[in-house]
Structures are given as structure tokens and as C-alpha cells.
Design an enzyme around this catalytic site. Structure first.
Site, PDB file in Angstrom:
ATOM      1  N   GLU A 109      26.649  49.945  47.853  1.00 19.56           N
ATOM      2  CA  GLU A 109      26.038  49.284  48.623  1.00 19.56           C
ATOM      3  C   GLU A 109      27.074  48.405  49.598  1.00 19.56           C
ATOM      4  O   GLU A 109      28.172  48.216  49.271  1.00 19.56           O
ATOM      5  CB  GLU A 109      25.356  47.956  47.680  1.00 19.56           C
ATOM      6  CG  GLU A 109      24.353  48.741  46.917  1.00 19.56           C
ATOM      7  CD  GLU A 109      23.528  47.560  46.174  1.00 19.56           C
ATOM      8  OE1 GLU A 109      22.358  47.791  46.295  1.00 19.56           O
ATOM      9  OE2 GLU A 109      23.960  46.846  45.318  1.00 19.56           O
ATOM     10  N   CYS A 122      30.204  42.997  54.073  1.00 26.39           N
ATOM     11  CA  CYS A 122      30.605  43.075  52.929  1.00 26.39           C
ATOM     12  C   CYS A 122      30.753  44.644  52.485  1.00 26.39           C
ATOM     13  O   CYS A 122      29.933  45.083  52.156  1.00 26.39           O
ATOM     14  CB  CYS A 122      29.915  42.191  51.750  1.00 26.39           C
ATOM     15  SG  CYS A 122      30.613  42.268  50.082  1.00 26.39           S
ATOM     16  N   CYS A 129      33.740  49.771  39.107  1.00 25.18           N
ATOM     17  CA  CYS A 129      34.875  48.969  39.334  1.00 25.18           C
ATOM     18  C   CYS A 129      35.319  49.437  37.681  1.00 25.18           C
ATOM     19  O   CYS A 129      34.691  49.365  36.775  1.00 25.18           O
ATOM     20  CB  CYS A 129      34.689  47.785  39.382  1.00 25.18           C
ATOM     21  SG  CYS A 129      36.103  46.720  39.515  1.00 25.18           S
ATOM     22  N   CYS A 133      35.126  42.110  34.888  1.00 18.25           N
ATOM     23  CA  CYS A 133      34.908  40.687  35.025  1.00 18.25           C
ATOM     24  C   CYS A 133      33.661  40.522  34.455  1.00 18.25           C
ATOM     25  O   CYS A 133      32.682  40.958  34.663  1.00 18.25           O
ATOM     26  CB  CYS A 133      35.199  39.903  36.305  1.00 18.25           C
ATOM     27  SG  CYS A 133      36.623  40.717  37.067  1.00 18.25           S
ATOM     28  N   CYS A 136      30.632  39.617  36.509  1.00 19.63           N
ATOM     29  CA  CYS A 136      30.115  40.250  37.814  1.00 19.63           C
ATOM     30  C   CYS A 136      29.265  41.555  37.248  1.00 19.63           C
ATOM     31  O   CYS A 136      29.541  42.369  36.335  1.00 19.63           O
ATOM     32  CB  CYS A 136      31.631  40.879  38.235  1.00 19.63           C
ATOM     33  SG  CYS A 136      31.326  42.029  39.704  1.00 19.63           S
ATOM     34  N   GLY A 184      33.776  47.301  43.747  1.00 18.60           N
ATOM     35  CA  GLY A 184      35.174  47.674  43.239  1.00 18.60           C
ATOM     36  C   GLY A 184      36.298  46.777  43.848  1.00 18.60           C
ATOM     37  O   GLY A 184      36.220  45.895  44.590  1.00 18.60           O
ATOM     38  N   GLU A 185      37.493  47.234  43.266  1.00 25.21           N
ATOM     39  CA  GLU A 185      38.699  46.360  43.359  1.00 25.21           C
ATOM     40  C   GLU A 185      39.547  47.281  44.506  1.00 25.21           C
ATOM     41  O   GLU A 185      40.150  48.279  44.215  1.00 25.21           O
ATOM     42  CB  GLU A 185      39.503  46.422  42.213  1.00 25.21           C
ATOM     43  CG  GLU A 185      40.850  45.904  42.020  1.00 25.21           C
ATOM     44  CD  GLU A 185      41.201  44.673  42.878  1.00 25.21           C
ATOM     45  OE1 GLU A 185      40.457  43.643  42.764  1.00 25.21           O
ATOM     46  OE2 GLU A 185      41.810  44.650  44.024  1.00 25.21           O
ATOM     47  N   SER A 216      39.535  41.031  49.430  1.00 23.68           N
ATOM     48  CA  SER A 216      39.560  40.176  48.160  1.00 23.68           C
ATOM     49  C   SER A 216      40.135  40.834  46.656  1.00 23.68           C
ATOM     50  O   SER A 216      39.757  42.127  46.677  1.00 23.68           O
ATOM     51  CB  SER A 216      38.097  39.938  47.707  1.00 23.68           C
ATOM     52  OG  SER A 216      37.879  38.906  46.625  1.00 23.68           O
ATOM     53  N   SER A 238      40.378  36.105  43.596  1.00 25.48           N
ATOM     54  CA  SER A 238      39.431  35.794  42.581  1.00 25.48           C
ATOM     55  C   SER A 238      39.968  35.148  41.672  1.00 25.48           C
ATOM     56  O   SER A 238      40.403  35.700  40.707  1.00 25.48           O
ATOM     57  CB  SER A 238      38.596  36.971  42.235  1.00 25.48           C
ATOM     58  OG  SER A 238      37.932  37.558  43.396  1.00 25.48           O
ATOM     59  N   HIS A 240      39.013  31.761  39.515  1.00 26.92           N
ATOM     60  CA  HIS A 240      37.913  31.572  38.646  1.00 26.92           C
ATOM     61  C   HIS A 240      38.026  30.764  37.540  1.00 26.92           C
ATOM     62  O   HIS A 240      37.314  30.347  37.099  1.00 26.92           O
ATOM     63  CB  HIS A 240      37.034  32.727  38.362  1.00 26.92           C
ATOM     64  CG  HIS A 240      36.570  33.643  39.441  1.00 26.92           C
ATOM     65  ND1 HIS A 240      35.955  33.200  40.617  1.00 26.92           N
ATOM     66  CD2 HIS A 240      36.937  34.835  39.703  1.00 26.92           C
ATOM     67  CE1 HIS A 240      35.735  34.301  41.386  1.00 26.92           C
ATOM     68  NE2 HIS A 240      36.273  35.237  40.821  1.00 26.92           N
ATOM     69  N   CYS A 358      27.123  37.788  46.201  1.00 24.38           N
ATOM     70  CA  CYS A 358      28.390  38.218  45.530  1.00 24.38           C
ATOM     71  C   CYS A 358      28.261  38.601  44.252  1.00 24.38           C
ATOM     72  O   CYS A 358      27.469  37.680  43.465  1.00 24.38           O
ATOM     73  CB  CYS A 358      29.412  37.046  45.536  1.00 24.38           C
ATOM     74  SG  CYS A 358      29.920  36.250  47.144  1.00 24.38           S
TER      75      CYS A 358
HETATM   76  N1  SAH Z   1      37.054  43.333  43.101  1.00 24.90           N
HETATM   77  C1  SAH Z   1      37.409  42.232  44.118  1.00 24.90           C
HETATM   78  C2  SAH Z   1      36.422  42.267  45.176  1.00 24.90           C
HETATM   79  C3  SAH Z   1      34.904  42.329  45.034  1.00 24.90           C
HETATM   80  S1  SAH Z   1      34.118  41.110  44.103  1.00 24.90           S
HETATM   81  C4  SAH Z   1      37.422  40.710  43.632  1.00 24.90           C
HETATM   82  O1  SAH Z   1      37.217  40.756  42.374  1.00 24.90           O
HETATM   83  O2  SAH Z   1      37.972  40.062  44.110  1.00 24.90           O
HETATM   84  C5  SAH Z   1      33.672  39.675  45.571  1.00 24.90           C
HETATM   85  C6  SAH Z   1      33.837  38.317  44.943  1.00 24.90           C
HETATM   86  O3  SAH Z   1      32.534  37.971  44.121  1.00 24.90           O
HETATM   87  C7  SAH Z   1      34.914  38.070  43.735  1.00 24.90           C
HETATM   88  O4  SAH Z   1      35.263  36.942  44.059  1.00 24.90           O
HETATM   89  C8  SAH Z   1      34.146  38.004  42.661  1.00 24.90           C
HETATM   90  O5  SAH Z   1      34.536  37.289  41.596  1.00 24.90           O
HETATM   91  C9  SAH Z   1      32.866  37.364  43.103  1.00 24.90           C
HETATM   92  N2  SAH Z   1      31.960  37.558  41.801  1.00 24.90           N
HETATM   93  C10 SAH Z   1      31.540  38.705  41.248  1.00 24.90           C
HETATM   94  N3  SAH Z   1      30.369  38.346  40.655  1.00 24.90           N
HETATM   95  C11 SAH Z   1      29.851  37.348  41.093  1.00 24.90           C
HETATM   96  C12 SAH Z   1      28.584  36.631  40.413  1.00 24.90           C
HETATM   97  N4  SAH Z   1      27.935  37.066  39.460  1.00 24.90           N
HETATM   98  N5  SAH Z   1      28.304  35.326  41.075  1.00 24.90           N
HETATM   99  C13 SAH Z   1      29.230  35.077  42.224  1.00 24.90           C
HETATM  100  N6  SAH Z   1      30.250  35.556  42.741  1.00 24.90           N
HETATM  101  C14 SAH Z   1      30.609  36.832  41.945  1.00 24.90           C
HETATM  102 FE1  SF4 Z   2      35.419  44.437  39.718  1.00 24.64          FE
HETATM  103 FE2  SF4 Z   2      35.798  42.439  41.316  1.00 24.64          FE
HETATM  104 FE3  SF4 Z   2      33.647  42.523  39.956  1.00 24.64          FE
HETATM  105 FE4  SF4 Z   2      36.033  42.132  38.604  1.00 24.64          FE
HETATM  106  S1  SF4 Z   2      34.850  40.593  40.219  1.00 24.64           S
HETATM  107  S2  SF4 Z   2      34.402  43.587  38.052  1.00 24.64           S
HETATM  108  S3  SF4 Z   2      37.444  43.064  39.962  1.00 24.64           S
HETATM  109  S4  SF4 Z   2      34.409  43.909  41.608  1.00 24.64           S
END
Ligand code: SAH
Ligand code: SF4
Length: 380
Positions: A109, A122, A129, A133, A136, A184-185, A216, A238, A240, A358
Site C-alpha cells: 500500500e 507514504c 515486515c 512491533c 503495528c 516494512g523497515e 523512518s 520510532s 515509542h 500510520c
Molecule cells: N518500519 C519503520 C517505518 C514504517 S512504520 C518504522 O517502524 O519506523 C511508520 C510509523 O508508524 C512508525 O513510527 C511506527 O511506529 C508507527 N506506527 C505503527 N503502528 C502504528 C499504529 N497502530 N498507530 C500509530 N502509529 C503506528
Molecule cells: Fe515493521 Fe515499522 Fe511496523 Fe515495527 S512499526 S512492525 S518496524 S513496519
């Protein structure tokens, strides 16, 4: 790092149809090599680059500065193809989301978020991934594979197509910024992300400058320096959580690269300065990481780093084990960080009604079972 790279199945070597090679997504060097092999003079590569990435054309016939016979020869050997858009959605707030399907039927997406003074795309870097996390949605989807550079660039091309922004405009763009914050990362797919970012930044093509691109990462420390030195893009971390125990629970990669190590990499990130701060993303989880004491600890940790903080209200997804913090808790957290001298905006969730916010991105692509025959597991 190499362990994870090895664990991620490689992108297919090519996204070409069986008989014609796709020029869309090739680097300058690749197009030059193709033209050399094709017996064309070197300046043809520059002309093609302009048509592909500045004009965004999909048909050789419109390349009027090339002779008709040459255009026909090109069309017989090459194509200018986008991935298929298998679904396009628009949110009530104008956010748009495209589900793209690649030649091997894997899907990712891409989201466009319009704002009054800019528009941010984005972009995804992997199908799924490898990290998981806990907050996510993408993390619940096993990594299927890395995206190739062409597949990352194609997301920008598709957005430009849909927004009607060819040739690459200089002013009044709806697509001004790119964030590598989709699925993805990105630092686990560094080579392809780097090749794609270089194509996107090229001033004679898509022309989105490094200052408008933010990568990110969840904290792949060994790759952070290289990302800054080679690409010079903005960095977002990220974070958190402010203790290793909690961060390891939320972002399991923290076990490998704990907070102190991560912040050290930020302190020396090439190109960061007070004018170009590192963004620390902090998802607000009710009763988990949102207390005033944690806000104060965050301020202490960030000391000495040119930083800004983005507070992201948790975006729910089906079966998520968290709730979003209350507005009052988010405001109190933001005030503490702000009063310590850091910008600490609360991000307005965008596109929640189409699951484009996000952490809500996920495709149905599943990793095919490689050893055990039988049905492909149902999506989570
Ligand atoms: N993998 C990378 C980039 C993609 S995630 C990373 O983790 O940084 C993009 C952002 O969305 C990250 O800061 C992630 O922590 C945040 N994110 C993931 N799940 C979320 C959620 N359910 N609500 C709000 N932010 C979230
Ligand atoms: Fe992967 Fe980023 Fe989601 Fe963590 S927050 S599972 S690194 S996409």
C-alpha cells in the site's frame, strides 16, 4: 544487520514481462547500460531519463525528439509499465490509498496525505515486515519479500499519475514530500531503498529533494550512519518508549539495539543540525507509555540531540491489544516536551476511515509456504 537481510527473501531480479524490459524504475546507470547494449548513443539515455521520470510518459510514440524508427525499435524491446493498481480509495479527509500489485502478485500500500501547504506520499519498502512491533498492523504480516528499487520508485510514479502531476511541476505540487513510513523497515532493504531514493531525488527527473524525504526506522543502528552519509535524507526514529524494558516489549528490535546505542547513532547522524532535526516518533498508548514522568524522561534522553517529537495517537486495527491515550494525556505529554524546548505536535490521524493511517497498512500478501505443501495460511 546481515542476519536480517539474509532472512528477507530477495526481490525478484526483474519485474519485466517475458519479452520486453521495463525501463520504469531503472537507475541512470542501468538505462545507460541498456542503451549501450542497444547500440544507441549515450545521449539517448539522458533523453529517455527525461521522458520516463520528468514527463512520466508510458508510450514511446510520444517521444518526439527520437526518430520514428528508433521509437519503434525501443517499443519492440522495452516497455514503460506501472504496477497494477488493484484498489484505489479516497478518505473523507482527502487521503488517498493505492494497493499496488506487482508481477508476482505480491501487494503493498501507498498513501498520499494532502495538506494545505504540501502533500506527503507514504511509501512502502517491503511486503510485510520482519519486525513485529506489537502496536503495528504491518507487523502482524510476515515479511514476504523486499521491494526492488523499481517497485519503490513505481509508488511515486503511480501517485504522480493519479494526481495528474506530469511533467514534474516545480510549483504548486500536490506531491512535495516523501516519507518512507509505509509497510516494512527501510533499513532492512537498504540497497534497494537507496537506489530508489537516488532516482527520486534526481533533479532532472522526479526531483524531490533530500530535504523533502524522510526515512523512518525502528532502530536499525548499524545502517543509520550510512543512510545519512550516502542519502542525506531526514531521519525519523520510532522511539515509542523511554525505558529499555518497555521499548523491548513494544519494538522487539530494541533487544538488539537498545535505546542508548540508538541515541548515540542519532547524536552523530550526518547532516543533522538545529535547522534539520531528527524526528522522534512516539505512539500514544493508553496507560502504557503516556505518563508525565515518561514525558520528562523523554526530554532527558533527547538532551544534546537536535530533535523534534511527533506524538502519534495510536491508530487502532482489528484485534489490536492497545487503546489510544486520552486527549488529556496526549496534551499533557505534549506540553511537557514542548516546555522543555522541543516541538511536539500531535499528529492528526489521516485516512483512518480507509485504514490508511500510520501502522494500519497491511496487504493480504502472505509468505508462501516453502517447505510444507498445503494451503496458504489465511491472512491474520
Ligand atoms: N518500519 C519503520 C517505518 C514504517 S512504520 C518504522 O517502524 O519506523 C511508520 C510509523 O508508524 C512508525 O513510527 C511506527 O511506529 C508507527 N506506527 C505503527 N503502528 C502504528 C499504529 N497502530 N498507530 C500509530 N502509529 C503506528
Ligand atoms: Fe515493521 Fe515499522 Fe511496523 Fe515495527 S512499526 S512492525 S518496524 S513496519
Amino acid at each position: 544487520m546481515s542476519v536480517h537481510l539474509a532472512a528477507a527473501p530477495a526481490a525478484p531480479l526483474t519485474t519485466d514481462s517475458p519479452d520486453r524490459k521495463n525501463l520504469v524504475g531503472m537507475t541512470r546507470a542501468e538505462i545507460a547500460a541498456e542503451m549501450a547494449a542497444f547500440g544507441a548513443e549515450p545521449f539517448r539515455a539522458r533523453q529517455l531519463w527525461h521522458w520516463v521520470y520528468h514527463r512520466g510518459v508510458t508510450d514511446f510514440a510520444v517521444m518526439t525528439n527520437l526518430s520514428k524508427p528508433f521509437r519503434e525499435r525501443l517499443a519492440a524491446r522495452y516497455e514503460l509499465r506501472r504496477p497494477e493498481t488493484s484498489r484505489a480509495q479516497t478518505s473523507r479527509d482527502g487521503t488517498r490509498k493505492w494497493l499496488l500489485r506487482f508481477d508476482d502478485r505480491q501487494e503493498v500500500e501507498t498513501v498520499h496525505i494532502p495538506e494545505s501547504d504540501r502533500g506527503t506520499l507514504c511509501v512502502s519498502s517491503q511486503v510485510g515486515c520482519t519486525l513485529n512491533c506489537t502496536f503495528c498492523h504491518t507487523g502482524t504480516q510476515l515479511l514476504v519479500r523486499n521491494l526492488g528499487a523499481a517497485e519503490i520508485v513505481a509508488q511515486v510514479m503511480i501517485a504522480r499519475d493519479a494526481l495528474g502531476e506530469w511533467p514534474s511541476p516545480q510549483d504548486d505540487r500536490q506531491l512535495t514530500n516523501i516519507v518512507l513510513m509505509g509497510m516494512g523497515e527501510p533499513l532492512y532493504n537498504y540497497d534497494n531503498v537507496a537506489a530508489a531514493v537516488k532516482i527520486v531525488m534526481d533533479p532532472e527527473g522526479l526531483a524531490i529533494s533530500r530535504r523533502k524525504i524522510t526515512l523512518s526506522t525502528s532502530g536499525v543502528v548499524p545502517m543509520i550512519e550510512r543512510c545519512g552519509a550516502e542519502l542525506g535524507v531526514n531521519l525519523a526514529i520510532s522511539l515509542h518508549a523511554v525505558t529499555d524494558d518497555l521499548r523491548t516489549e513494544l519494538v522487539p528490535l530494541n533487544r538488539k539495539h537498545p535505546i542508548a546505542e540508538l541515541l548515540d547513532a542519532c547524536r552523530t547522524y550526518p547532516g543533522s543540525s538545529n535547522a534539520r532535526r531528527i524526528t522522534f516518533e512516539y505512539v500514544m498508548l493508553k496507560g502504557v507509555n503516556d505518563s508525565p514522568a515518561e514525558a520528562r524522561e523523554l526530554v532527558r534522553l533527547l538532551k544534546g540531540i537536535p530533535a523534534k517529537v511527533n506524538l502519534i495517537p495510536f491508530n487502532p486495527w482489528p484485534g489490536a491489544p492497545y487503546e489510544c491515550s486520552t486527549d488529556a494525556a496526549i496534551a499533557a505529554f505534549s506540553d511537557i516536551v514542548f516546555n522543555a524546548g522541543y516541538s511536539a505536535p500531535v499528529r492528526t490521524p489521516r485516512g483512518r476511515d480507509i485504514s490508511a493511517a500510520c501502522g494500519q497498512l497491511k496487504s493480504e500478501s502472505m509468505r508462501a509456504r516453502r517447505t510444507v505443501p498445503g494451503p496458504v495460511p489465511a491472512p491474520l
